[in-house]
Structures are given as C-alpha cells and as structure tokens.
Scaffold this motif. Structure first.
Motif, PDB file in Angstrom:
ATOM      1  N   ASP A   1     -25.030 -14.506 -12.942  1.00 46.89           N
ATOM      2  CA  ASP A   1     -24.859 -15.259 -11.699  1.00 46.89           C
ATOM      3  C   ASP A   1     -26.053 -16.181 -11.447  1.00 46.89           C
ATOM      4  O   ASP A   1     -27.199 -15.733 -11.428  1.00 46.89           O
ATOM      5  N   GLY A   2     -25.750 -17.454 -11.245  1.00 45.96           N
ATOM      6  CA  GLY A   2     -26.803 -18.406 -10.893  1.00 45.96           C
ATOM      7  C   GLY A   2     -27.802 -18.712 -11.985  1.00 45.96           C
ATOM      8  O   GLY A   2     -28.860 -19.291 -11.705  1.00 45.96           O
TER       9      GLY A   2
ATOM     10  N   ASP B   1     -29.165 -14.312 -10.069  1.00 40.10           N
ATOM     11  CA  ASP B   1     -28.980 -14.982  -8.779  1.00 40.10           C
ATOM     12  C   ASP B   1     -30.103 -14.571  -7.826  1.00 40.10           C
ATOM     13  O   ASP B   1     -30.674 -15.409  -7.121  1.00 40.10           O
TER      14      ASP B   1
ATOM     15  N   THR C   1     -20.723 -18.966  -5.220  1.00 40.82           N
ATOM     16  CA  THR C   1     -20.410 -17.869  -6.127  1.00 40.82           C
ATOM     17  C   THR C   1     -18.911 -17.577  -6.242  1.00 40.82           C
ATOM     18  O   THR C   1     -18.315 -17.777  -7.298  1.00 40.82           O
TER      19      THR C   1
ATOM     20  N   HIS D   1     -28.079 -23.293  -3.975  1.00 43.55           N
ATOM     21  CA  HIS D   1     -26.971 -23.922  -4.697  1.00 43.55           C
ATOM     22  C   HIS D   1     -25.858 -24.125  -3.700  1.00 43.55           C
ATOM     23  O   HIS D   1     -25.965 -23.683  -2.553  1.00 43.55           O
TER      24      HIS D   1
ATOM     25  N   ASP E   1     -22.089 -19.112 -12.707  1.00 46.23           N
ATOM     26  CA  ASP E   1     -21.119 -19.650 -11.755  1.00 46.23           C
ATOM     27  C   ASP E   1     -21.620 -20.907 -11.040  1.00 46.23           C
ATOM     28  O   ASP E   1     -20.870 -21.526 -10.303  1.00 46.23           O
ATOM     29  N   HIS E   2     -22.882 -21.266 -11.246  1.00 46.31           N
ATOM     30  CA  HIS E   2     -23.468 -22.454 -10.614  1.00 46.31           C
ATOM     31  C   HIS E   2     -24.889 -22.577 -11.131  1.00 46.31           C
ATOM     32  O   HIS E   2     -25.368 -21.690 -11.842  1.00 46.31           O
TER      33      HIS E   2
HETATM   34 ZN   LIG Z   1     -23.484 -17.082  -7.739  1.00 46.85          ZN
END
Ligand SMILES: [Zn+2]
Length: 498
Positions: free
Chosen positions: A216-217, A415, A257, A133, A462-463
């Motif tokens: 996360d992710g 993530d 992140t 990412h 976050d992404h």
């Molecule tokens: Zn992240």
C-alpha cells in the motif's frame, strides 16, 4: 444541470480559484454537459479549460491547469527528487479528462465538484499527514508495477507505464480467464468490456500459479531506487527474473486506497465500481460512507457495484475448481479464502478493529527493522496486520498441493511509513525494508517447495505519495461558507451541493 445548480457550482469554483488560496488549492473540477457530450471543466487561479477524453483540451481562460498530462513526467526519479511536490504550473496530470469524468459518472455518489489539494498542502486537522496522496497528479498517481517469473517478457527497468485498472484483468487472464472474442477485453456481468486491459505486452501465460502483491502506497521511484541501491534484496530477486515499468501504473482518481484496490481487483474505473473515495455520500440513501477504516473495510461488498466482478469471481466462473486466496484485502468477493470474509462471518461489527487483540505483538515482529517506529500507532498496527498477512500466505503455501491458483496479498506498512515521513524519508525506506523481509520469507518458501519457476509474481501498490510542507497550512472552509451556497464538503475536497 439546472441553471441554479450551474450558478452555484460556478460560485464555488470562482471562490476556490482565488489567488489567495493557490497555495492549498491545486485546481477544482466539475462535470459539464456540452451539447449532450459529457465533459469536465478544470479551473484554478491561472485559468480554466474544458476537457473531453480523446480530444484536445479547450482553454476557456488563461492557461490550462492540466496542460501537461504526460504519464512519464518526472522521470528519471532524480528529476522528481529535484522538484518534489511541484506547483500546478510544473506538475503533470495523466489521463486527466478520462479519470475526472469517471469520478463524475455515478448518478448517486458523485460529488458536484471536486477540489484538489496542492501537493504541499498540510492539513492535519482533516487527517492530513507529512506524506499524502489522493490527487490527480502524476506522482501521487504513480504506483510501481513489477512482473517476475515465467512468461514475463520485459527485462530489468523499461521506460513504460500501465494503469492500475489493468492489474486485475492481467492477473485473471494469467490465471485462465479468457477475454471476450467480441471486444477483446474481460467482461463485466452484462458482457460489456471492463476498463482495464490485459498487459500481454509485458507478460505471457504459462505459469501454474499467479501471485499479486500490493504494498500500500509504495512509492514507485523510490522502490526502484532502493532496490538498485541494494537495500531491498528480495525485490531484487523478483527483478532478476523479470522487469519493472519506470512509469509504473497510473491510479484511478482520486488516488486513494479503497478506490484503487477496487479498480485493481475489478478492472473497472471509479464511476463503474462505485467506491468513489475513502469518504463519500450516497444521495439515494443519504448515507455518508466511510469506506477506508479498520472498522469498515469488511463492509466493502455493500458499497461495490455488484455488476463489476472481482478477479476472484472471474476465475471461479472460468475455472470452477480453481482455489483463490485474498489476504488482508477488502475487495475480495468470490475468493475461496479471504481474511475479510472470516471477519464478516465472525459477526463482529467493528471488523478488523475487533480482531486487534488477536494480532501478534509488533515489538516481537522478526520483520520490524527499527523499533523506534512503534511510536507511530499506524506503523504499529500495520506491522501486526502485515505479520498476520504473511502468516496467512505461508499457511496457504504450506505445500504445492495446497497452493492457490491465484493469490492476492495486500500489505499496509509501506502506507504507514510514507504517511509518517513522506517519500524518501527514513521511516518510508524502513517500511520498504520491513516489507522486503516479509517478501523474502515468501520467496524462500517458493524456493523450498521447488516451485519458483512455476510462479508468476506481480508487485504493485494502490497509489503514490508526495511530501507536504508543514508550513503550508490552512483550509478553504471559510471561503466555501462565504459563497452562501448550501453544500457538504466531504473529504475535504468532495463537494456535494444542497
Ligand atoms: Zn493506500
């Protein structure tokens, strides 16, 4: 920009736009002052364009490398799976002008030029993984956005999207912070409107407690697919009491992140909050800032600009008696309870890395579904950190009397799973299942306390993530050197001249 600097940027851009690099360079972008108006030029082997937010793009040659800016591209998710990690010509770049301009807005930290990897570029020599990412493109920028509980006005899956920078203002507003009567948004320390907006089109006030959860992710499309397939029963519990946006929430650029944790929790765009990337330079101090590491996360307050308040500060100003909690999250300024604050107070220079020996054994985790993933060091660390995160959350939610008005809970194993295998891989899906079990423990606690009907929950990331092609290797270092321009390529992809 001086004429010499302009020539140097153009030389670098021309070199990186060589068709021989088109397999690894998606596009390059740099800021431009056009008759006093700030704009951005984007360029790759197929053409170049000048971008100004809110205006039609001006094609300078060939085709516009960001011609498609549809935030709803590659939906439904089957369309993404049918064309994974697409080349520039078939890709989409939502809010390209605005997101790129913000990256170039910091006078001390912005690079002179930014290079985007193609989604398929595999660069383990620079820390790249099978899943990556960081790009401007829609899939790496698409985080899930799910709302659940009292006040939520969407039902099931809705074909909408938001921005990640809207998340914090929405949570703060739900927790009692009022927008400015002057400009209708939450304000920074100078009274100026923050970039994110309150998502009152999807949720209303009224819940007694507000909970924000970040995985996360977590890949938006696959999270919703796995939930629909019955593999994430606790996300399904949330969805039964609310809805999710199929277009998710668009990350700030770069879709990395700490940059986006900061935008989420301040409502500010990248150029305002100062945490420009995982790795960036500060020209005023000469410091090379490595912001995204277990040894450095706790230093976040040194890097975030002080005039953009966090949601914890916003809530503290609006409701001085309210208790807030920030679990396993660096962007914590002003929170009543904070994991990172405990680490700072401990005085350990290595931050959370110094605490590793205190974390529970990953192999003994009741939330780990597949022990084979402990062969991956990051998955093992994240399993331990996420178990500690859940312990903290359950401690804070011991009773309704002790529960924070606003809880923010960040988790990492998703993530790790997506980096290890890329989206839709078995390890990524197992990381979802592990996180779902931890979520279930929290939802069970709310049920046991009898407060489920009084808690509004927002689940996001976050992404996004895309899969790299292990055969698509190589780099642009040699090409940059061939220009003879003095520069520092941090990242790689953040090019500072001089
Ligand atoms: Zn992240």
């Amino acid at each position: 920009m001086s004429a010499g600097r302009e020539r140097a940027v153009q030389a670098v851009a021309d070199t990186l736009s060589d068709p021989a690099l088109s397999g690894i360079v998606d596009l390059v972008a740099w800021p431009e002052n056009d008759d006093g108006r700030r704009g951005v030029v984007v360029m790759n082997a197929t053409g170049a364009a000048r971008l100004h937010p809110g205006e039609p793009d001006e094609v300078l040659s060939g085709r516009n490398p960001v011609a498609n800016q549809d935030p709803m591209a590659f939906l439904p998710t089957a369309a993404e799976a049918a064309d994974p990690s697409p080349p520039n010509e078939r890709n989409a770049y939502p809010y390209a002008a605005e997101r790129l301009l913000s990256l170039f807005a910091d006078p001390e930290r912005s690079p002179d030029l930014v290079v985007l990897h193609t989604p398929r570029h595999y660069f383990p020599e620079h820390g790249g993984h099978r899943g990556e990412h960081g790009s401007l493109d829609v899939i790496q920028s698409r985080a899930p956005l799910l709302l659940s509980g009292p006040g939520v006005t969407i039902d099931g899956l809705v074909a909408e999207h938001a921005r990640l920078r809207d998340v914090g203002p929405t949570l703060a507003w739900l927790a009692g912070v009022d927008p400015s009567p002057v400009h209708g948004r939450l304000s920074d320390a100078h009274g100026a409107p923050l970039d994110g907006v309150v998502l009152d089109r999807f949720v209303g006030r009224g819940a007694r407690w507000v909970v924000g959860i970040l995985w996360d992710g977590a890949h938006c499309g696959d999270l919703l697919e796995q939930t629909a397939a019955g593999r994430l029963p606790n996300v399904a519990r949330l969805l039964e009491r609310g809805g999710a946006l199929t277009g998710g929430a668009v990350a700030e650029f770069p879709s990395l992140t700490l940059t986006n944790h900061t935008s989420i929790l301040t409502g500010a765009a990248v150029g305002r909050h100062g945490v420009l990337s995982n790795l960036f330079l500060d020209r005023s101090t000469g410091e090379r800032i490595d912001a995204n590491d277990a040894t450095t996360w706790h230093r976040w307050p040194e890097w975030a600009r002080p005039d953009v308040p966090t949601i914890f500060e916003q809530v503290a100003w609006a409701r001085p008696d309210a208790v807030t909690a920030c679990v396993n999250e660096p962007a914590d300024r002003g929170a009543t309870h904070s994991t990172m604050q405990l680490i700072r107070q401990s005085g350990m220079n290595d931050g959370s890395a110094a605490l590793a020996h205190l974390m529970p054994d990953a192999a003994a985790s009741p939330y780990l579904g597949n022990r084979a993933h402990l062969a991956d060091d990051y998955y093992t660390w994240a399993t331990r950190a996420d178990d500690v995160g859940l312990m903290q959350v359950l401690g804070l939610w011991e009773s309704a009397a002790s529960a924070p008005a606003l809880t923010w809970w960040a988790s990492a194993v998703t993530d790790a799973g997506h980096h290890a295998g890329g989206p839709r891989s078995p390890i990524a899906r197992d990381s979802f299942a592990d996180s779902d079990r931890r979520l279930g423990a929290f939802l069970d606690r709310l049920d046991a306390l009898g407060v489920t009907d009084d808690v509004v929950v927002l689940l996001t990331a976050d992404h996004g993530f895309e899969g790299a092609d292990p055969a698509r290797t190589g780099g642009w270092d040699q090409s940059l050197r061939s220009t003879g321009v003095a520069l520092d390529d941090v990242g790689p992809g953040f090019v500072y001249l001089g």
